[in-house]
Design an enzyme around this catalytic site. Sequence first.
Site, PDB file in Angstrom:
ATOM      1  CD  GLU A   1      14.948  -0.955  -9.277  1.00  0.00           C
ATOM      2  OE1 GLU A   1      14.310  -0.781 -10.326  1.00  0.00           O
ATOM      3  OE2 GLU A   1      15.874  -0.226  -8.888  1.00  0.00           O
TER       4      GLU A   1
ATOM      5  CB  ILE B   1       2.404  -6.600  -4.660  1.00  0.00           C
ATOM      6  CG1 ILE B   1       3.385  -6.170  -3.549  1.00  0.00           C
ATOM      7  CG2 ILE B   1       2.187  -8.099  -4.651  1.00  0.00           C
ATOM      8  CD1 ILE B   1       2.786  -6.264  -2.139  1.00  0.00           C
ATOM      9  CG  ASP B   2       6.146  -2.983  -4.018  1.00  0.00           C
ATOM     10  OD1 ASP B   2       5.233  -3.370  -3.266  1.00  0.00           O
ATOM     11  OD2 ASP B   2       7.349  -3.176  -3.783  1.00  0.00           O
TER      12      ASP B   2
ATOM     13  NE  ARG C   1     -12.289   2.207  18.738  1.00  0.00           N
ATOM     14  CZ  ARG C   1     -12.376   0.947  19.129  1.00  0.00           C
ATOM     15  NH1 ARG C   1     -12.512  -0.010  18.231  1.00  0.00           N
ATOM     16  NH2 ARG C   1     -12.340   0.639  20.403  1.00  0.00           N
TER      17      ARG C   1
ATOM     18  CG  MET D   1       3.256  -4.435   2.245  1.00  0.00           C
ATOM     19  SD  MET D   1       3.576  -6.126   1.687  1.00  0.00           S
ATOM     20  CE  MET D   1       4.395  -6.784   3.143  1.00  0.00           C
ATOM     21  N   GLY D   2       4.067  -1.420  -0.428  1.00  0.00           N
ATOM     22  CA  GLY D   2       4.385  -0.726  -1.682  1.00  0.00           C
ATOM     23  C   GLY D   2       5.779  -0.149  -1.704  1.00  0.00           C
TER      24      GLY D   2
ATOM     25  CD  GLU E   1       5.873  -1.306   2.873  1.00  0.00           C
ATOM     26  OE1 GLU E   1       5.774  -2.086   3.842  1.00  0.00           O
ATOM     27  OE2 GLU E   1       6.325  -1.651   1.764  1.00  0.00           O
TER      28      GLU E   1
HETATM   29  O1  F6P Z   1       8.286  -5.511  -2.830  1.00  0.00           O
HETATM   30  C1  F6P Z   1       7.193  -6.186  -2.317  1.00  0.00           C
HETATM   31  C2  F6P Z   1       7.061  -5.965  -0.833  1.00  0.00           C
HETATM   32  O2  F6P Z   1       5.911  -6.652  -0.383  1.00  0.00           O
HETATM   33  C3  F6P Z   1       7.026  -4.508  -0.384  1.00  0.00           C
HETATM   34  O3  F6P Z   1       5.773  -3.916  -0.613  1.00  0.00           O
HETATM   35  C4  F6P Z   1       7.420  -4.663   1.061  1.00  0.00           C
HETATM   36  O4  F6P Z   1       8.022  -3.485   1.571  1.00  0.00           O
HETATM   37  C5  F6P Z   1       8.422  -5.774   1.019  1.00  0.00           C
HETATM   38  O5  F6P Z   1       8.168  -6.512  -0.152  1.00  0.00           O
HETATM   39  C6  F6P Z   1       8.363  -6.693   2.204  1.00  0.00           C
HETATM   40  O6  F6P Z   1       9.396  -7.610   2.096  1.00  0.00           O
HETATM   41  P1  F6P Z   1       9.558  -8.924   2.954  1.00  0.00           P
HETATM   42  O7  F6P Z   1       8.654  -9.966   2.367  1.00  0.00           O
HETATM   43  O8  F6P Z   1      10.997  -9.277   2.802  1.00  0.00           O
HETATM   44  O9  F6P Z   1       9.164  -8.600   4.364  1.00  0.00           O
END
Ligand code: F6P
Length: 342
Positions: free
Chosen positions: A103, A127-128, A163, A170-171, A223
Amino acid sequence: MERVGILTGGGDCPGLNAVIRAVVRYGMMQNWQIIGFRNGWKGLIDDDFILLDYQSVAGILPKGGTILGTSRTNPHKHPDGVEKVKSTFNKHNLRALIAVGGEDTLGVANKLYKEEGLRIVGVPKTIDNDLNATDYTFGYDTALNIAMECVDRLHSTAESHNRVMVVEIMGRHAGWITIEAGLAGGADVILIPEVPVDIDKVCELIKKRHARGRVFSIVAVAEGAKVLGMEVTLDHEKDDFGHERLGGIGQRLAEMIEKKTGYETRVTVPGHIQRGGSPTAFDRILGTRFGVKAVELVMQEKYGRMASLKGREIVDVAIADSVGKLKTVPPEFYKMAEIFMG
Ligand code: F6P
Protein backbone atom coordinates in the site's frame (compact mmCIF):
# COMPACT_ATOMS: atom_id res chain seq x y z
CA MET A 1 20.76 -0.20 -24.47
CA GLU A 2 17.56 0.86 -22.69
CA ARG A 3 17.55 0.87 -18.90
CA VAL A 4 14.74 -0.26 -16.61
CA GLY A 5 14.88 0.18 -12.84
CA ILE A 6 13.42 -1.98 -10.09
CA LEU A 7 13.00 -1.37 -6.34
CA THR A 8 11.49 -3.29 -3.44
CA GLY A 9 9.90 -1.17 -0.68
CA GLY A 10 8.11 -1.62 2.67
CA GLY A 11 8.33 -4.73 4.86
CA ASP A 12 10.22 -7.55 3.13
CA CYS A 13 8.41 -10.76 2.31
CA PRO A 14 9.12 -14.17 0.78
CA GLY A 15 8.79 -14.06 -3.01
CA LEU A 16 10.46 -10.68 -3.63
CA ASN A 17 13.52 -12.39 -5.09
CA ALA A 18 11.32 -14.38 -7.47
CA VAL A 19 10.02 -11.07 -8.88
CA ILE A 20 13.52 -9.59 -9.19
CA ARG A 21 14.78 -12.74 -10.94
CA ALA A 22 11.85 -12.74 -13.38
CA VAL A 23 12.26 -9.04 -14.19
CA VAL A 24 16.01 -9.44 -14.77
CA ARG A 25 15.75 -12.59 -16.88
CA TYR A 26 12.79 -11.50 -19.01
CA GLY A 27 14.01 -7.89 -19.12
CA MET A 28 17.42 -8.97 -20.43
CA MET A 29 15.64 -10.90 -23.17
CA GLN A 30 14.25 -7.52 -24.30
CA ASN A 31 17.84 -6.24 -24.41
CA TRP A 32 17.32 -3.96 -21.41
CA GLN A 33 19.87 -3.22 -18.74
CA ILE A 34 18.23 -3.74 -15.34
CA ILE A 35 19.18 -1.39 -12.50
CA GLY A 36 18.28 -2.47 -8.98
CA PHE A 37 17.79 0.48 -6.62
CA ARG A 38 18.75 -0.39 -3.06
CA ASN A 39 16.48 -0.06 -0.01
CA GLY A 40 13.23 1.01 -1.65
CA TRP A 41 12.61 4.66 -2.53
CA LYS A 42 15.75 5.55 -0.54
CA GLY A 43 17.79 4.10 -3.42
CA LEU A 44 16.30 6.63 -5.82
CA ILE A 45 16.75 9.52 -3.38
CA ASP A 46 20.43 8.60 -2.83
CA ASP A 47 21.09 7.23 -6.33
CA ASP A 48 22.18 3.97 -4.68
CA PHE A 49 21.95 1.10 -7.15
CA ILE A 50 23.47 -2.11 -8.46
CA LEU A 51 23.43 -3.42 -11.99
CA LEU A 52 21.63 -6.74 -12.23
CA ASP A 53 22.40 -9.56 -14.61
CA TYR A 54 21.97 -13.35 -14.86
CA GLN A 55 24.79 -13.84 -12.37
CA SER A 56 23.23 -11.56 -9.73
CA VAL A 57 19.94 -13.45 -9.74
CA ALA A 58 21.35 -16.97 -9.90
CA GLY A 59 20.14 -19.10 -7.00
CA ILE A 60 17.91 -16.45 -5.40
CA LEU A 61 14.52 -18.05 -6.17
CA PRO A 62 14.26 -20.03 -2.88
CA LYS A 63 15.66 -17.21 -0.75
CA GLY A 64 13.45 -15.08 1.51
CA GLY A 65 13.86 -11.32 1.84
CA THR A 66 15.12 -9.18 -1.03
CA ILE A 67 18.61 -9.00 -2.53
CA LEU A 68 17.97 -5.27 -3.12
CA GLY A 69 17.20 -4.45 0.51
CA THR A 70 14.14 -2.45 1.51
CA SER A 71 13.02 0.47 3.66
CA ARG A 72 9.89 2.37 4.60
CA THR A 73 11.22 5.61 3.09
CA ASN A 74 8.63 8.02 1.71
CA PRO A 75 10.18 10.55 -0.73
CA HIS A 76 7.25 12.90 -0.09
CA LYS A 77 8.34 13.17 3.55
CA HIS A 78 12.00 13.95 2.81
CA PRO A 79 13.38 17.38 1.92
CA ASP A 80 13.74 17.46 -1.86
CA GLY A 81 12.85 13.74 -1.87
CA VAL A 82 10.66 13.91 -4.97
CA GLU A 83 13.15 16.13 -6.83
CA LYS A 84 15.95 13.67 -6.03
CA VAL A 85 13.88 10.70 -7.24
CA LYS A 86 13.16 12.56 -10.48
CA SER A 87 16.77 13.51 -10.95
CA THR A 88 17.97 9.88 -10.46
CA PHE A 89 15.25 8.67 -12.83
CA ASN A 90 16.42 11.14 -15.48
CA LYS A 91 20.14 10.68 -14.83
CA HIS A 92 19.82 6.97 -15.69
CA ASN A 93 17.48 7.82 -18.55
CA LEU A 94 15.11 5.10 -17.34
CA ARG A 95 12.63 3.76 -19.82
CA ALA A 96 10.58 2.79 -16.74
CA LEU A 97 10.72 1.88 -13.08
CA ILE A 98 9.16 -1.26 -11.59
CA ALA A 99 8.04 -0.60 -7.99
CA VAL A 100 7.44 -3.75 -5.95
CA GLY A 101 5.60 -3.05 -2.73
CA GLY A 102 2.46 -2.78 -0.67
CA GLU A 103 0.00 0.00 0.00
CA ASP A 104 2.71 2.55 0.95
CA THR A 105 5.28 1.87 -1.80
CA LEU A 106 2.56 1.68 -4.45
CA GLY A 107 0.91 4.82 -3.04
CA VAL A 108 4.17 6.68 -3.71
CA ALA A 109 4.41 5.06 -7.17
CA ASN A 110 0.90 6.24 -7.99
CA LYS A 111 1.59 9.80 -6.85
CA LEU A 112 4.87 10.02 -8.77
CA TYR A 113 3.16 8.69 -11.88
CA LYS A 114 0.14 11.01 -11.61
CA GLU A 115 1.80 14.19 -10.35
CA GLU A 116 5.31 13.96 -11.84
CA GLY A 117 4.60 11.89 -14.95
CA LEU A 118 7.21 9.23 -14.02
CA ARG A 119 6.91 6.02 -16.04
CA ILE A 120 6.22 3.51 -13.28
CA VAL A 121 4.54 0.10 -13.17
CA GLY A 122 3.68 -1.77 -9.96
CA VAL A 123 3.92 -5.24 -8.48
CA PRO A 124 1.84 -5.93 -5.35
CA LYS A 125 3.47 -7.61 -2.33
CA THR A 126 2.66 -7.98 1.34
CA ILE A 127 2.26 -10.79 3.82
CA ASP A 128 -0.86 -8.97 5.08
CA ASN A 129 -2.82 -9.63 1.84
CA ASP A 130 -4.64 -6.33 2.42
CA LEU A 131 -4.14 -4.82 -1.04
CA ASN A 132 -7.21 -4.10 -3.08
CA ALA A 133 -7.41 -4.88 -6.79
CA THR A 134 -5.63 -8.24 -6.53
CA ASP A 135 -6.99 -11.51 -5.13
CA TYR A 136 -3.65 -12.34 -3.51
CA THR A 137 -0.29 -10.72 -2.91
CA PHE A 138 2.79 -12.94 -2.84
CA GLY A 139 4.30 -13.43 0.63
CA TYR A 140 0.88 -14.06 2.15
CA ASP A 141 0.82 -17.78 1.48
CA THR A 142 4.22 -18.32 3.13
CA ALA A 143 3.30 -16.23 6.19
CA LEU A 144 -0.04 -18.01 6.46
CA ASN A 145 1.62 -21.42 6.45
CA ILE A 146 4.13 -20.38 9.11
CA ALA A 147 1.33 -18.98 11.30
CA MET A 148 -0.71 -22.16 10.77
CA GLU A 149 2.25 -24.26 11.86
CA CYS A 150 2.49 -22.15 15.05
CA VAL A 151 -1.18 -22.84 15.81
CA ASP A 152 -0.63 -26.55 15.04
CA ARG A 153 2.43 -26.82 17.28
CA LEU A 154 0.78 -25.05 20.20
CA HIS A 155 -1.87 -27.78 20.45
CA SER A 156 0.33 -30.49 21.95
CA THR A 157 1.94 -28.29 24.59
CA ALA A 158 -1.41 -26.64 25.46
CA GLU A 159 -3.02 -30.04 25.89
CA SER A 160 -0.15 -31.46 27.96
CA HIS A 161 -0.34 -28.57 30.43
CA ASN A 162 -4.10 -27.90 30.37
CA ARG A 163 -3.39 -24.34 29.33
CA VAL A 164 -4.84 -21.58 27.23
CA MET A 165 -2.28 -20.55 24.60
CA VAL A 166 -2.61 -17.14 22.97
CA VAL A 167 -0.76 -16.62 19.69
CA GLU A 168 -0.36 -13.06 18.35
CA ILE A 169 -0.28 -12.98 14.55
CA MET A 170 0.87 -10.22 12.14
CA GLY A 171 -1.30 -8.54 9.52
CA ARG A 172 -1.50 -4.95 10.73
CA HIS A 173 -5.12 -3.74 10.30
CA ALA A 174 -6.32 -6.78 8.34
CA GLY A 175 -7.12 -10.15 9.89
CA TRP A 176 -6.35 -12.37 6.87
CA ILE A 177 -3.36 -14.27 8.26
CA THR A 178 -5.04 -14.73 11.64
CA ILE A 179 -8.41 -15.95 10.40
CA GLU A 180 -6.97 -18.33 7.81
CA ALA A 181 -4.20 -19.66 10.10
CA GLY A 182 -6.81 -20.01 12.85
CA LEU A 183 -9.19 -21.87 10.57
CA ALA A 184 -6.49 -24.08 9.05
CA GLY A 185 -4.90 -24.82 12.44
CA GLY A 186 -8.14 -25.30 14.34
CA ALA A 187 -7.85 -22.37 16.78
CA ASP A 188 -10.70 -22.20 19.30
CA VAL A 189 -11.02 -18.41 19.33
CA ILE A 190 -10.05 -16.10 16.45
CA LEU A 191 -9.85 -12.34 17.00
CA ILE A 192 -9.34 -9.93 14.11
CA PRO A 193 -9.38 -6.14 13.64
CA GLU A 194 -12.51 -6.25 11.48
CA VAL A 195 -14.70 -7.67 14.28
CA PRO A 196 -14.46 -5.89 17.64
CA VAL A 197 -15.17 -8.11 20.66
CA ASP A 198 -15.50 -7.85 24.37
CA ILE A 199 -13.07 -9.73 26.66
CA ASP A 200 -16.07 -11.35 28.41
CA LYS A 201 -17.18 -12.89 25.10
CA VAL A 202 -13.67 -14.35 24.63
CA CYS A 203 -13.72 -15.86 28.14
CA GLU A 204 -17.23 -17.22 27.59
CA LEU A 205 -16.06 -19.09 24.46
CA ILE A 206 -13.14 -20.61 26.36
CA LYS A 207 -15.33 -21.59 29.35
CA LYS A 208 -17.93 -23.12 27.00
CA ARG A 209 -15.24 -25.32 25.50
CA HIS A 210 -13.82 -26.33 28.87
CA ALA A 211 -17.36 -27.16 30.07
CA ARG A 212 -17.47 -29.71 27.22
CA GLY A 213 -14.48 -31.44 28.77
CA ARG A 214 -11.71 -29.90 26.67
CA VAL A 215 -8.82 -28.99 28.94
CA PHE A 216 -7.00 -26.53 26.70
CA SER A 217 -7.74 -23.74 24.21
CA ILE A 218 -5.87 -21.94 21.47
CA VAL A 219 -6.62 -18.25 20.89
CA ALA A 220 -5.37 -16.74 17.61
CA VAL A 221 -5.31 -12.95 17.96
CA ALA A 222 -4.32 -10.52 15.21
CA GLU A 223 -1.79 -7.90 16.29
CA GLY A 224 -4.34 -5.22 15.36
CA ALA A 225 -7.41 -7.00 16.81
CA LYS A 226 -10.04 -4.89 18.50
CA VAL A 227 -10.65 -6.34 21.93
CA LEU A 228 -12.61 -3.53 23.55
CA GLY A 229 -10.50 -1.36 25.82
CA MET A 230 -7.20 -3.04 24.85
CA GLU A 231 -4.23 -1.16 23.40
CA VAL A 232 -2.63 -2.64 20.23
CA THR A 233 0.41 -0.41 19.80
CA LEU A 234 3.94 -0.98 21.08
CA ASP A 235 4.80 2.70 20.86
CA HIS A 236 3.16 5.72 19.32
CA GLU A 237 6.11 6.77 17.18
CA LYS A 238 5.05 6.90 13.55
CA ASP A 239 7.02 5.88 10.46
CA ASP A 240 7.20 7.91 7.20
CA PHE A 241 3.77 6.60 6.26
CA GLY A 242 2.09 7.39 9.58
CA HIS A 243 2.04 3.79 10.90
CA GLU A 244 2.49 3.05 14.58
CA ARG A 245 4.24 -0.22 15.56
CA LEU A 246 1.67 -2.81 16.55
CA GLY A 247 2.24 -5.41 19.24
CA GLY A 248 1.42 -6.39 22.79
CA ILE A 249 -2.22 -7.37 22.52
CA GLY A 250 -1.37 -11.08 22.99
CA GLN A 251 0.23 -10.40 26.38
CA ARG A 252 -2.62 -8.13 27.51
CA LEU A 253 -5.21 -10.63 26.40
CA ALA A 254 -3.45 -13.58 28.07
CA GLU A 255 -3.32 -11.71 31.39
CA MET A 256 -7.05 -10.90 31.23
CA ILE A 257 -8.02 -14.45 30.23
CA GLU A 258 -6.08 -15.92 33.14
CA LYS A 259 -7.55 -13.37 35.55
CA LYS A 260 -11.15 -13.83 34.40
CA THR A 261 -11.23 -17.60 33.82
CA GLY A 262 -8.65 -18.86 36.30
CA TYR A 263 -7.07 -21.03 33.54
CA GLU A 264 -3.32 -20.91 33.26
CA THR A 265 -2.48 -18.95 30.12
CA ARG A 266 0.68 -18.39 28.04
CA VAL A 267 1.42 -16.18 25.06
CA THR A 268 3.51 -16.78 21.93
CA VAL A 269 4.50 -14.08 19.43
CA PRO A 270 6.02 -15.53 16.22
CA GLY A 271 6.62 -11.95 14.97
CA HIS A 272 9.00 -11.59 12.05
CA ILE A 273 9.42 -15.37 11.74
CA GLN A 274 6.20 -15.01 9.71
CA ARG A 275 8.08 -12.87 7.18
CA GLY A 276 11.30 -14.83 7.09
CA GLY A 277 12.63 -17.85 5.26
CA SER A 278 11.97 -19.55 1.98
CA PRO A 279 8.79 -18.81 -0.01
CA THR A 280 6.18 -21.49 -0.68
CA ALA A 281 5.75 -22.78 -4.25
CA PHE A 282 2.62 -20.59 -4.54
CA ASP A 283 4.56 -17.43 -3.67
CA ARG A 284 7.50 -18.30 -5.93
CA ILE A 285 5.18 -18.82 -8.87
CA LEU A 286 3.01 -15.76 -8.15
CA GLY A 287 6.15 -13.59 -7.77
CA THR A 288 7.53 -14.99 -11.03
CA ARG A 289 4.27 -14.39 -12.92
CA PHE A 290 4.00 -10.85 -11.51
CA GLY A 291 7.60 -10.12 -12.57
CA VAL A 292 6.93 -11.30 -16.12
CA LYS A 293 3.74 -9.22 -16.23
CA ALA A 294 5.60 -6.12 -15.03
CA VAL A 295 8.05 -6.48 -17.93
CA GLU A 296 5.11 -6.82 -20.34
CA LEU A 297 3.52 -3.66 -18.89
CA VAL A 298 6.75 -1.76 -19.58
CA MET A 299 6.92 -3.21 -23.12
CA GLN A 300 3.33 -2.06 -23.70
CA GLU A 301 4.00 1.33 -22.06
CA LYS A 302 1.12 0.75 -19.66
CA TYR A 303 2.40 3.10 -16.97
CA GLY A 304 0.44 3.64 -13.78
CA ARG A 305 -0.71 0.01 -14.06
CA MET A 306 0.05 -2.92 -11.80
CA ALA A 307 0.18 -6.71 -12.13
CA SER A 308 -2.74 -8.38 -10.38
CA LEU A 309 -4.10 -11.88 -9.79
CA LYS A 310 -7.79 -12.34 -10.66
CA GLY A 311 -8.89 -15.91 -10.22
CA ARG A 312 -6.12 -17.85 -11.95
CA GLU A 313 -5.27 -15.10 -14.44
CA ILE A 314 -2.61 -12.41 -14.22
CA VAL A 315 -4.15 -9.16 -15.42
CA ASP A 316 -3.33 -5.48 -15.06
CA VAL A 317 -5.19 -2.86 -13.05
CA ALA A 318 -4.61 0.80 -12.23
CA ILE A 319 -2.17 1.18 -9.32
CA ALA A 320 -4.66 3.76 -8.03
CA ASP A 321 -7.25 1.01 -7.53
CA SER A 322 -4.99 -0.84 -5.10
CA VAL A 323 -4.25 2.03 -2.72
CA GLY A 324 -6.32 4.21 -0.42
CA LYS A 325 -8.59 1.51 0.94
CA LEU A 326 -7.51 -1.75 2.54
CA LYS A 327 -8.93 -5.14 1.57
CA THR A 328 -10.20 -6.52 4.85
CA VAL A 329 -11.89 -9.76 5.93
CA PRO A 330 -15.61 -9.69 5.01
CA PRO A 331 -18.09 -10.19 7.90
CA GLU A 332 -19.57 -13.33 6.30
CA PHE A 333 -16.15 -15.03 6.31
CA TYR A 334 -15.79 -14.34 10.04
CA LYS A 335 -19.33 -15.65 10.60
CA MET A 336 -18.33 -18.90 8.95
CA ALA A 337 -15.21 -19.13 11.13
CA GLU A 338 -17.38 -18.62 14.24
CA ILE A 339 -18.93 -22.06 13.64
CA PHE A 340 -15.62 -23.52 14.84
CA MET A 341 -15.06 -21.27 17.84
CA GLY A 342 -15.69 -22.22 21.47
O1 F6P B 1 3.14 -5.17 6.62
C1 F6P B 1 3.86 -6.29 6.98
C2 F6P B 1 4.11 -6.33 8.47
O2 F6P B 1 4.82 -7.51 8.77
C3 F6P B 1 2.88 -6.20 9.35
O3 F6P B 1 2.15 -7.40 9.42
C4 F6P B 1 3.52 -5.75 10.64
O4 F6P B 1 2.61 -5.01 11.44
C5 F6P B 1 4.63 -4.86 10.17
O5 F6P B 1 4.93 -5.24 8.85
C6 F6P B 1 5.87 -4.94 11.01
O6 F6P B 1 6.78 -4.01 10.53
P1 F6P B 1 8.30 -3.93 10.92
O7 F6P B 1 9.03 -4.96 10.11
O8 F6P B 1 8.69 -2.54 10.55
O9 F6P B 1 8.42 -4.22 12.39
